[in-house]
Enzyme design. Structure first.
Site, mmCIF file in Angstrom:
data_model
loop_
_atom_site.group_PDB
_atom_site.id
_atom_site.type_symbol
_atom_site.label_atom_id
_atom_site.label_comp_id
_atom_site.label_asym_id
_atom_site.label_seq_id
_atom_site.Cartn_x
_atom_site.Cartn_y
_atom_site.Cartn_z
ATOM 1 N N THR A 217 13.539 46.868 -37.801
ATOM 2 C CA THR A 217 13.003 47.800 -36.806
ATOM 3 C C THR A 217 13.650 47.609 -35.425
ATOM 4 N N GLY A 218 14.522 46.622 -35.284
ATOM 5 C CA GLY A 218 15.152 46.353 -33.986
ATOM 6 C C GLY A 218 16.384 47.229 -33.762
ATOM 7 N N ASP B 160 7.143 38.419 -42.368
ATOM 8 C CA ASP B 160 7.299 37.746 -41.082
ATOM 9 C C ASP B 160 8.196 36.521 -41.269
ATOM 10 N N LEU C 239 18.516 39.301 -38.935
ATOM 11 C CA LEU C 239 18.523 39.789 -37.545
ATOM 12 C C LEU C 239 17.184 39.569 -36.849
ATOM 13 N N ALA D 115 14.246 38.219 -34.829
ATOM 14 C CA ALA D 115 14.090 37.141 -33.849
ATOM 15 C C ALA D 115 13.249 37.611 -32.683
ATOM 16 N N TYR E 174 6.685 29.493 -30.518
ATOM 17 C CA TYR E 174 6.815 30.620 -31.450
ATOM 18 C C TYR E 174 8.295 30.988 -31.626
ATOM 19 N N THR F 177 24.424 33.932 -31.269
ATOM 20 C CA THR F 177 24.466 34.573 -29.950
ATOM 21 C C THR F 177 25.338 33.834 -28.933
ATOM 22 N N GLU G 146 24.437 33.332 -26.091
ATOM 23 C CA GLU G 146 23.535 32.478 -25.306
ATOM 24 C C GLU G 146 23.756 30.999 -25.637
ATOM 25 N N TYR H 67 15.026 30.142 -26.270
ATOM 26 C CA TYR H 67 15.655 31.077 -27.228
ATOM 27 C C TYR H 67 16.992 30.520 -27.695
ATOM 28 N N LYS I 51 18.203 29.244 -31.373
ATOM 29 C CA LYS I 51 19.355 29.856 -32.045
ATOM 30 C C LYS I 51 20.442 28.808 -32.346
HETATM 31 P P1 NAP Z 1 15.587 43.383 -31.162
HETATM 32 O O1 NAP Z 1 15.845 44.810 -30.879
HETATM 33 O O2 NAP Z 1 14.689 42.589 -30.270
HETATM 34 O O3 NAP Z 1 15.013 43.300 -32.668
HETATM 35 C C1 NAP Z 1 14.457 42.133 -33.169
HETATM 36 C C2 NAP Z 1 13.848 42.424 -34.526
HETATM 37 O O4 NAP Z 1 13.242 41.238 -35.035
HETATM 38 C C3 NAP Z 1 12.749 43.491 -34.497
HETATM 39 O O5 NAP Z 1 12.814 44.236 -35.700
HETATM 40 C C4 NAP Z 1 11.485 42.646 -34.488
HETATM 41 O O6 NAP Z 1 10.358 43.323 -34.987
HETATM 42 C C5 NAP Z 1 11.908 41.553 -35.429
HETATM 43 N N1 NAP Z 1 11.089 40.343 -35.346
HETATM 44 C C6 NAP Z 1 10.801 39.598 -34.256
HETATM 45 N N2 NAP Z 1 10.043 38.545 -34.580
HETATM 46 C C7 NAP Z 1 9.829 38.627 -35.921
HETATM 47 C C8 NAP Z 1 9.112 37.858 -36.846
HETATM 48 N N3 NAP Z 1 8.421 36.751 -36.493
HETATM 49 N N4 NAP Z 1 9.114 38.228 -38.152
HETATM 50 C C9 NAP Z 1 9.785 39.343 -38.547
HETATM 51 N N5 NAP Z 1 10.474 40.132 -37.702
HETATM 52 C C10 NAP Z 1 10.495 39.766 -36.407
HETATM 53 O O7 NAP Z 1 16.949 42.566 -31.252
HETATM 54 P P2 NAP Z 1 18.460 43.122 -31.488
HETATM 55 O O8 NAP Z 1 19.060 43.391 -30.157
HETATM 56 O O9 NAP Z 1 18.446 44.141 -32.532
HETATM 57 O O10 NAP Z 1 19.148 41.793 -32.015
HETATM 58 C C11 NAP Z 1 19.194 41.488 -33.410
HETATM 59 C C12 NAP Z 1 19.442 40.006 -33.573
HETATM 60 O O11 NAP Z 1 20.688 39.656 -32.958
HETATM 61 C C13 NAP Z 1 18.402 39.093 -32.939
HETATM 62 O O12 NAP Z 1 18.293 37.955 -33.767
HETATM 63 C C14 NAP Z 1 19.014 38.702 -31.602
HETATM 64 O O13 NAP Z 1 18.508 37.457 -31.189
HETATM 65 C C15 NAP Z 1 20.478 38.631 -31.987
HETATM 66 N N6 NAP Z 1 21.435 38.930 -30.910
HETATM 67 C C16 NAP Z 1 21.335 40.079 -30.200
HETATM 68 C C17 NAP Z 1 22.291 40.371 -29.235
HETATM 69 C C18 NAP Z 1 22.213 41.627 -28.416
HETATM 70 O O14 NAP Z 1 22.896 41.692 -27.374
HETATM 71 N N7 NAP Z 1 21.508 42.641 -28.858
HETATM 72 C C19 NAP Z 1 23.361 39.476 -29.009
HETATM 73 C C20 NAP Z 1 23.430 38.319 -29.779
HETATM 74 C C21 NAP Z 1 22.479 38.062 -30.740
HETATM 75 P P3 NAP Z 1 9.469 44.309 -34.038
HETATM 76 O O15 NAP Z 1 10.254 45.605 -33.970
HETATM 77 O O16 NAP Z 1 8.193 44.407 -34.787
HETATM 78 O O17 NAP Z 1 9.360 43.643 -32.711
HETATM 79 N N1 GDD Z 2 15.833 41.447 -18.690
HETATM 80 C C1 GDD Z 2 16.178 41.459 -17.399
HETATM 81 N N2 GDD Z 2 15.388 42.142 -16.494
HETATM 82 N N3 GDD Z 2 17.313 40.810 -17.011
HETATM 83 C C2 GDD Z 2 17.639 40.874 -15.700
HETATM 84 C C3 GDD Z 2 16.891 41.566 -14.762
HETATM 85 C C4 GDD Z 2 15.685 42.219 -15.166
HETATM 86 O O1 GDD Z 2 14.971 42.830 -14.394
HETATM 87 N N4 GDD Z 2 17.522 41.466 -13.557
HETATM 88 C C5 GDD Z 2 18.632 40.742 -13.758
HETATM 89 N N5 GDD Z 2 18.705 40.363 -15.046
HETATM 90 C C6 GDD Z 2 19.755 39.502 -15.621
HETATM 91 C C7 GDD Z 2 19.228 38.334 -16.444
HETATM 92 O O2 GDD Z 2 18.826 37.273 -15.581
HETATM 93 C C8 GDD Z 2 20.453 38.009 -17.282
HETATM 94 O O3 GDD Z 2 21.327 37.151 -16.567
HETATM 95 C C9 GDD Z 2 21.138 39.359 -17.476
HETATM 96 O O4 GDD Z 2 20.518 40.261 -16.537
HETATM 97 C C10 GDD Z 2 20.997 39.938 -18.878
HETATM 98 O O5 GDD Z 2 19.647 39.873 -19.259
HETATM 99 P P1 GDD Z 2 19.088 40.590 -20.575
HETATM 100 O O6 GDD Z 2 19.506 42.000 -20.591
HETATM 101 O O7 GDD Z 2 17.634 40.285 -20.671
HETATM 102 O O8 GDD Z 2 19.914 39.909 -21.753
HETATM 103 P P2 GDD Z 2 20.309 38.391 -22.025
HETATM 104 O O9 GDD Z 2 21.774 38.259 -21.737
HETATM 105 O O10 GDD Z 2 19.397 37.437 -21.377
HETATM 106 O O11 GDD Z 2 20.055 38.270 -23.590
HETATM 107 C C11 GDD Z 2 20.516 39.294 -24.483
HETATM 108 O O12 GDD Z 2 21.823 38.979 -24.914
HETATM 109 C C12 GDD Z 2 21.958 37.770 -25.684
HETATM 110 C C13 GDD Z 2 23.434 37.614 -26.040
HETATM 111 O O13 GDD Z 2 24.114 37.031 -24.969
HETATM 112 C C14 GDD Z 2 19.539 39.363 -25.666
HETATM 113 O O14 GDD Z 2 19.887 40.480 -26.469
HETATM 114 C C15 GDD Z 2 19.624 38.112 -26.523
HETATM 115 O O15 GDD Z 2 18.825 38.300 -27.702
HETATM 116 C C16 GDD Z 2 21.073 37.880 -26.928
HETATM 117 O O16 GDD Z 2 21.190 36.714 -27.695
#
Ligand code: NAP
Ligand code: GDD
Length: 395
Positions: A13-14, A66, A88, A90, A103, A135, A137, A159, A163
């Protein structure tokens, strides 16, 4: 006839789950997805893929579950017998992980172990390939610029630490049990369906609302943070490529370009013809409208720039964007206890060994996100003008 391949996606669903489902269905896969039970529907991103369970030959099937429930995961993997698992799911919000560290460790760290061990327990090591959503991160307080597969990790949040466990347990199961298990170390990737509390989507939503006169101002945290932002569609394609490779390996996926949050804001407002200037420093920094390109503004918003909404429309006069107006301020509540200041990836390995290329650059990404959010917010505008209330989604 060739047997249809079967994929199991946790986190269906993400953002990534939705794009990956679309991608795999187009490739002819049967896709099973894990969704959480929630008190309201949580399937907006995949509703267009939904198939009535009463119809025969479904190829998109959802299961409740879950990541914190081993028995559920073992049962599902036993029933589904997947060729590929994309893990995926998380708790993916870095700032929120400081509020819910235990959690996050359970779902993001141990959740990965549960998947790997279920595959081993069921004797599916030879059949099932596993993609782990790792990631950038992990690089946190970066030890090298740009970051590649050999850069040492220095996680900076609960987080990232969770990871990091998931990363190493994936490597360990690969080496110990000869499993095809891989980490995709993905840098930030965004899209019109990005969660609303990540900074890019928070910015494009707020820009659209401010341009349409639905909101006065947006509050952000660290404007100096730099991220390597790509488009989620490019990144889910790579997840699949990683599992089709000859050998299981770990891969850095990034664009190789980094941009500050401040510049992301500038570029988003430019899409609606608004030029911003930033004044002040630190928590006193503000963004002010320096100029409005009337033609571009009207084209983007469909609004006449001089249109002043009536009180009866539920939109106050003060919301109209005008030159000199302060539309952005810094709020320290969005700062993190420990920050990742700079991320920029080196995707050379993915490019040379797997032939991966990004189809989108940052300007394309912002344009698409802005167009989508303008459309969404225009709907809000119509509803307000028609006397209806709209949802109040703010962080
Ligand atoms: P997202 O939009 O936050 O989606 C996360 C998904 O995980 C949602 O479907 C959520 O369900 C589900 N989930 C969370 N906790 C769960 C649990 N306890 N049991 C089962 N499902 C659970 O994240 P995304 O951006 O698609 O990212 C996908 C994955 O890639 C994540 O693992 C994230 O950490 C990783 N990642 C993302 C990025 C990025 O920039 N997007 C970069 C690097 C890594 P609900 O819809 O119910 O909340
Ligand atoms: N969320 C958020 N909200 N971030 C902010 C804001 C705000 O109002 N203002 C500034 N930021 C800065 C955060 O401090 C961070 O440095 C940057 O914007 C990006 O924040 P996010 O968009 O929340 O993403 P993230 O980089 O912390 O994490 C995302 O990317 C990771 C990969 O590098 C997530 O998708 C993680 O799940 C993923 O692993």
């Amino acid at each position: 006839m060739k047997k249809q391949r079967v994929a199991f996606i946790t986190g269906v669903t993400g953002q990534d789950g939705a794009y990956l489902s679309e991608f795999l269905l187009k490739k002819g896969y049967i896709v099973h997805g894990l969704k959480r039970r929630s008190s309201l529907f949580n399937t907006d991103r995949i509703d267009h893929l939904y198939q009535d369970p009463h119809v025969d030959n479904q190829n998109f099937i959802l299961h409740y579950g879950d990541m914190t429930d081993s028995t559920n995961l073992i049962r599902l993997i036993k029933e589904i017998q997947p060729d590929e698992i994309y893990n995926l799911a998380a708790m993916s919000h870095v700032a929120v992980s400081f509020e819910t560290p235990e959690y996050t460790a359970n779902a993001d760290g141990l959740g990965t172990l549960r998947i790997l061990d279920a595959v081993r327990l069921l004797g599916l090591e030879k059949k099932t390939r596993i993609y782990q959503a790792s990631t950038s991160e992990l690089f946190g307080k970066v030890q090298e610029v740009p970051q590649s597969e050999t850069t040492p990790f220095y996680p900076r949040s609960p987080y990232a630490v969770a990871k990091m466990y998931a990363y190493w347990i994936t490597v360990n199961y690969r080496e110990a049990y000869n499993m095809f298990a891989c980490n995709g170390i993905l840098f930030n990737h965004e899209s019109p369906i990005r969660g609303e509390t990540f900074v890019t989507r928070k910015i494009t939503r707020a820009t659209a609302r401010i341009a349409l006169g639905l909101q006065d101002k947006v509050y952000l945290g660290n404007l100096d943070a730099k991220r390597d932002w790509g488009h989620a569609k490019d990144y889910v394609r790579m997840m699949w490529m990683i599992l089709q490779a000859n050998e299981p390996e770990d891969w850095v996926i990034a664009t190789g370009t980094t941009t500050t949050v401040r510049d992301f804001v500038r570029m988003s407002f430019k899409e609606v013809g608004i030029e911003l200037e930033f004044k002040g420093e630190g928590i006193n920094e503000v963004g002010i409208i320096k100029n409005i390109d009337q033609e571009k503004y009207e084209q983007a918003t469909g609004n006449s720039s001089v249109r002043v909404p009536q009180q009866s429309e539920g939109v106050s006069r003060t919301h109209q964007p005008t030159i000199g107006k302060e539309i952005l301020a810094v709020d320290p509540r969005y700062f993190r206890p420990t920050e990742v200041d700079l991320l920029i990836g080196n995707p050379t390995k993915a490019k040379t060994k797997l032939g991966w290329e990004c189809k989108y650059n940052l300007a394309d990404l912002i344009k698409e996100m802005m167009q989508s959010d303008l459309k969404l917010m225009r709907k809000d505008q119509y509803l307000k003008e028609g006397g209806y209330t709209t949802l109040n989604y703010f962080e």
